[in-house]
Write a protein that holds these residues in place. Structure first.
Motif, mmCIF file in Angstrom:
data_model
loop_
_atom_site.group_PDB
_atom_site.id
_atom_site.type_symbol
_atom_site.label_atom_id
_atom_site.label_comp_id
_atom_site.label_asym_id
_atom_site.label_seq_id
_atom_site.Cartn_x
_atom_site.Cartn_y
_atom_site.Cartn_z
ATOM 1 N N ILE A 25 0.949 -1.116 0.046
ATOM 2 C CA ILE A 25 0.011 -0.063 0.059
ATOM 3 C C ILE A 25 0.923 1.353 -0.060
ATOM 4 N N TRP A 26 1.897 1.250 0.733
ATOM 5 C CA TRP A 26 2.921 2.313 0.854
ATOM 6 C C TRP A 26 3.527 2.617 -0.524
ATOM 7 N N LEU A 27 3.805 1.690 -1.120
ATOM 8 C CA LEU A 27 4.577 1.828 -2.578
ATOM 9 C C LEU A 27 3.259 2.367 -3.606
ATOM 10 N N TYR A 28 2.260 1.830 -3.709
ATOM 11 C CA TYR A 28 1.505 2.457 -4.243
ATOM 12 C C TYR A 28 1.067 3.926 -4.102
ATOM 13 N N TRP A 29 0.870 4.152 -2.612
ATOM 14 C CA TRP A 29 0.624 5.590 -2.199
ATOM 15 C C TRP A 29 1.655 6.650 -2.594
ATOM 16 N N SER A 30 2.976 5.996 -2.542
ATOM 17 C CA SER A 30 3.981 6.909 -2.925
ATOM 18 C C SER A 30 4.027 7.111 -4.619
ATOM 19 N N GLY A 31 3.456 6.349 -5.442
ATOM 20 C CA GLY A 31 3.453 6.576 -6.806
ATOM 21 C C GLY A 31 4.369 5.455 -7.363
ATOM 22 N N ASP A 32 4.969 4.402 -6.768
ATOM 23 C CA ASP A 32 6.164 3.798 -7.318
ATOM 24 C C ASP A 32 5.109 2.420 -7.675
ATOM 25 N N THR A 33 4.070 2.422 -8.673
ATOM 26 C CA THR A 33 3.344 1.456 -8.991
ATOM 27 C C THR A 33 4.215 0.073 -9.532
ATOM 28 N N THR A 34 5.352 0.279 -10.242
ATOM 29 C CA THR A 34 6.159 -0.841 -10.790
ATOM 30 C C THR A 34 6.414 -1.647 -9.661
ATOM 31 N N TRP A 35 7.091 -1.321 -8.673
ATOM 32 C CA TRP A 35 7.889 -2.028 -7.506
ATOM 33 C C TRP A 35 6.737 -2.507 -6.896
ATOM 34 N N GLY A 36 5.505 -1.583 -6.610
ATOM 35 C CA GLY A 36 4.346 -2.300 -5.797
ATOM 36 C C GLY A 36 3.858 -3.481 -6.483
ATOM 37 N N THR A 37 3.545 -3.475 -7.775
ATOM 38 C CA THR A 37 3.142 -4.628 -8.456
ATOM 39 C C THR A 37 4.014 -5.782 -8.158
ATOM 40 N N VAL A 38 5.490 -5.497 -8.525
ATOM 41 C CA VAL A 38 6.276 -6.668 -8.253
ATOM 42 C C VAL A 38 6.137 -7.267 -6.902
ATOM 43 N N LEU A 39 6.169 -6.506 -5.659
ATOM 44 C CA LEU A 39 6.090 -6.588 -4.388
ATOM 45 C C LEU A 39 4.486 -7.412 -4.160
ATOM 46 N N LEU A 40 3.558 -7.243 -4.963
ATOM 47 C CA LEU A 40 2.237 -7.764 -4.920
ATOM 48 C C LEU A 40 2.388 -9.252 -5.202
#
Length: 377
Positions: free
Chosen positions: A267-282
């Motif tokens: 959630i923190w990655l998506y909130w900070s706008g880093d959607t690429t790494w957020g998807t990888v971590l998901l």
């Protein structure tokens, strides 16, 4: 003082018991510094004994080479990672404790509740009424306890010298147990057989199964999930990845899994706008979060199935009783006791009578007894 009928010398018995008790207390006093290290080593050796035998068969049947290989494996996969995790936890814990005790923790406003259709405004209004009615005061009261709790867990890891001493003793005793494992096992079984015949021998074997179940099915699964989750956090750029890795291992040990740490990071990655790494971590979190469903059953089959409440109680109670080492020793103690008590109970058949009939029968016996007393009077 000798009994003329049975020939029993009571002073001799009393002094013999006193001498045996004194010897037991003295032996315990001498070996007390080594008990935790030896218990830790015993758990590790029992869990990895099949692996050591396989290595011995691959290394031309040489026990010495197998012991050296297992020692290197323990150093690389257990001793070094634990030492690095605890050292990093000590180094990075000061900012966390300062933040937790500084008073910067505030109750979130949850503005996004207004965006929920139909019930959003009511939820938002009710939430802020609750906050206005005492939520801020509640957070002020809870604030010191957050810092104390955080400080407690860090203090347990802060006994770095003691933990490293036990790690060294664990490694030393593991080498000795690998080298003379059969002799030690036969000696323990012989002692148990001398105490309680076949039942004592069975108790030792059941204890070994319980130890292997906890070590493989719980501890190994928690370490694998925690380390893999920590790798994902570090690659994704999450700060304090090492601290979060330790927290994930603790959550996995108490059977909560790694998701309570991984989901807020996503959630923190998506909130900070880093959607690429957020998807990888998901995606990585989906793999790590479901890994225990595959890994734990395979490992537990090598030991014995145990209730999760038992493991939870052992982890938390072991942490309070023995510190960080108790995370591993606590569940083992409860698991061994549970297995022995369970087998002892199942030696007798379970009651199959209706509880109401049993109560009525007892009531009739009590009524007959009272009637007999009245008639006797």
């Amino acid at each position: 003082m000798r009994n003329p009928e049975r020939g029993i010398d009571f002073p001799q018995i009393v002094f013999t018991l006193m001498l045996i008790t004194l010897l037991i207390v003295a032996c315990f006093w001498v070996v007390q510094p080594f008990i935790l290290g030896f218990a830790w080593a015993s758990m590790v050796v029992i869990a990895t004994w099949p692996l050591m035998l396989k290595l011995q068969s691959l290394l031309w049947g040489r026990r010495s080479l197998a012991v050296v290989a297992m020692t290197l494996i323990l150093i690389l996969l257990f001793v070094i990672p634990v030492a690095l995790l605890v050292n990093s936890l000590i180094d990075n814990s000061a900012p966390v404790i300062q933040w937790a005790t500084s008073g910067h923790i505030q109750i979130p406003r949850l503005e996004w509740l207004n965006e929920i259709p139909m019930i959003g405004e009511k939820l938002y209004s009710s939430y802020h009424k609750l906050v206005a009615g005492g939520g801020g005061a509640l957070m002020t009261k809870v604030q010191p306890y957050i810092g104390r709790t955080t400080g407690f867990f860090v203090a347990q890891a802060g006994h770095f010298g003691r933990l490293m001493m036990h790690l060294g003793l664990m490694l030393l005793f593991s080498v000795l147990l690998y080298w003379r494992g059969e002799q030690v096992g036969n000696g323990i079984r012989h002692f148990a057989f001398r105490l309680a015949s076949r039942r004592g021998d069975a108790a030792v074997l059941l204890a070994g199964q319980a130890i292997r179940a906890v070590a493989l099915g719980v501890v190994v699964t928690a370490l694998v999930q925690g380390v893999l989750g920590g790798i994902g956090l570090a690659i994704s750029g999450i700060p304090y990845a090492t601290l979060l890795t330790v927290l994930m291992i603790l959550f996995c040990l108490v059977q909560l899994g790694p998701l309570p740490v991984l989901v807020p990071a996503i959630i923190w990655l998506y909130w900070s706008g880093d959607t690429t790494w957020g998807t990888v971590l998901l995606v990585w979190s989906c793999v790590v979060g479901t890994l225990d469903n595959v890994l734990r059953p395979v490992l537990i089959r090598m030991g014995a199935d145990l209730p999760m409440i038992l493991i939870l109680s052992g982890v938390i109670g072991g942490l309070f009783a023995f510190g960080m080492i108790g995370l591993f020793i606590g569940p083992v103690v409860l698991a061994v006791s549970y297995r022995l008590v369970s087998v002892w109970m199942h030696e007798a058949p379970a009651p199959d009578e209706d509880p109401e009939e049993v109560v009525e029968e007892l009531a009739e016996i009590e009524a007959d007894h009272e009637a007999q007393q009245k008639s006797a009077e």
